[in-house]
Design an enzyme around this catalytic site. Sequence first.
Site, PDB file in Angstrom:
ATOM      1  N   LYS A 114       0.861  -1.192   0.000  1.00  0.00           N
ATOM      2  CA  LYS A 114       0.000   0.000   0.000  1.00  0.00           C
ATOM      3  C   LYS A 114       0.887   1.227   0.000  1.00  0.00           C
ATOM      4  O   LYS A 114       2.009   1.175   0.503  1.00  0.00           O
ATOM      5  CB  LYS A 114      -0.873   0.019   1.270  1.00  0.00           C
ATOM      6  CG  LYS A 114      -2.100   0.860   1.137  1.00  0.00           C
ATOM      7  CD  LYS A 114      -3.167   0.095   0.394  1.00  0.00           C
ATOM      8  CE  LYS A 114      -4.478   0.821   0.335  1.00  0.00           C
ATOM      9  NZ  LYS A 114      -5.530  -0.119  -0.094  1.00  0.00           N
TER      10      LYS A 114
HETATM   11  N1  GLU Z   1      -7.194   0.078  -3.316  1.00  0.00           N
HETATM   12  C1  GLU Z   1      -7.973  -1.080  -3.617  1.00  0.00           C
HETATM   13  C2  GLU Z   1      -8.040  -2.005  -2.418  1.00  0.00           C
HETATM   14  O1  GLU Z   1      -7.871  -1.598  -1.301  1.00  0.00           O
HETATM   15  C3  GLU Z   1      -7.529  -1.756  -4.888  1.00  0.00           C
HETATM   16  C4  GLU Z   1      -6.125  -2.281  -4.911  1.00  0.00           C
HETATM   17  C5  GLU Z   1      -5.678  -2.783  -6.265  1.00  0.00           C
HETATM   18  O2  GLU Z   1      -6.491  -2.846  -7.169  1.00  0.00           O
HETATM   19  O3  GLU Z   1      -4.499  -3.101  -6.380  1.00  0.00           O
HETATM   20  O4  GLU Z   1      -8.362  -3.162  -2.547  1.00  0.00           O
END
Ligand code: GLU
Length: 424
Positions: A114
Amino acid sequence: MAYIEPAPIKDKENPFESMMSRFHIAAQHLGLDDQVYNVLKSPEKQVIVSLPVTMDDGSIKTFEGYRVIHSNILGPSKGGIRYDMDVNIDEVKALAAWMTWKCAVVDIPYGGAKGGIKCNPREMSRGEVERLTRAYTSAMHEVFGPDKDIPAPDMGTGPAEMAWLMDQYSRAQGMTVNAVVTGKPLVLGGSLGRTEATGRGVMISALAAMEKLKINPFKAKCSIQGFGNVGSWAAYLLEERGAQICGISDLSGAYHNDNGIDIQKAIDYRNNNNGSLEGFDGAEKIDPDELLLLDVDVLVPAAVEDVITVDNAHKIKAKLIVEGANGPTSAKADSMINEQGIMAVPDILANAGGVTVSYFEWVQNRLGYKWTAERVNRRSDRIMKTSFQKVYETSKKYDVSLRIAAYIVAIDKVSKTYTYRGGF
Ligand code: GLU
């Protein structure tokens, strides 16, 4: 597992501690080896960068950017980038670990990561956000890569930021590398179905859970917190499947109509009103705290972390909670929810539709091919249904909540992979 110190949870819950307390319980059920436990409890890599950006008035403002890679045992790490004033390293660490568990629950070949920048994109011009995104991408050039670490949108970011990120990364590589990021605009190699994917997965999970609880979707009343990408799509698609959406909310407040809100009307209103529901007349304005406590069958928290806590969990009337947001229920509130007999489909399962279609986007980029929306939806629906069933069966087998079952499924996969691959 006497060697494992119970994960401490302080009064004001910290998202990383919240994640660890669930991880700890699941690890005990699995009888997880202490060496693997110790590997998985801390992130593999944490990068903090300082980003000087020229603002429109000519001044230079320095922002702090983060990228945490929790694990890449299962494949390249995957996870969104958040632009928000509350971004901090503990939150990014928790969100990165949640991505590892999320990808493992839906069985896609990614690890978890993240990123985030502490900033308020609402108060910045488009040019400032673009320069900030390019500065962040440059600073993370060695971290990102289509086989290493693949970012995506999260709170405060969307296709435009992903386009700048792809462009900045590609310039440095001297060639177009569209598989370095997902959630891109369609013309840059984005996937059909990606925008609605998280909300669609929430809808599929909600329907699967309603079937177990014998709730008829055509008679179901729902309340949805957050009317951004996830909440509004979940509302729209649940309404399309027959449910009545009686409560919605965003930063402007909460709106209630016991006869059902016309979601298309609310979306059109928001789109023509600078992204806000302020002044929406299709429902009565209520206290935002009441939205979670409405007398409905299904509650979808699709905004931020820690909204269902020890202070309000005992007042929730819904029979089913489907977590569209990451970490909306504090760890301390878990047992209260369980004791009240409320079924909670946890974030790492319920909102995994987004990363699933991100995976499809990456696959299409690598194939140099485009799938139809029907193919994307059919495949992601199948993954969501299969994953729900697997977590449900695990919850029966271990006699635990769906949340702990989801952690068990995920940790089992990651730890087995780790055991085969081995360490130093
Ligand atoms: N931000 C989204 C999540 O928390 C998508 C992450 C992604 O598609 O890599 O799942």
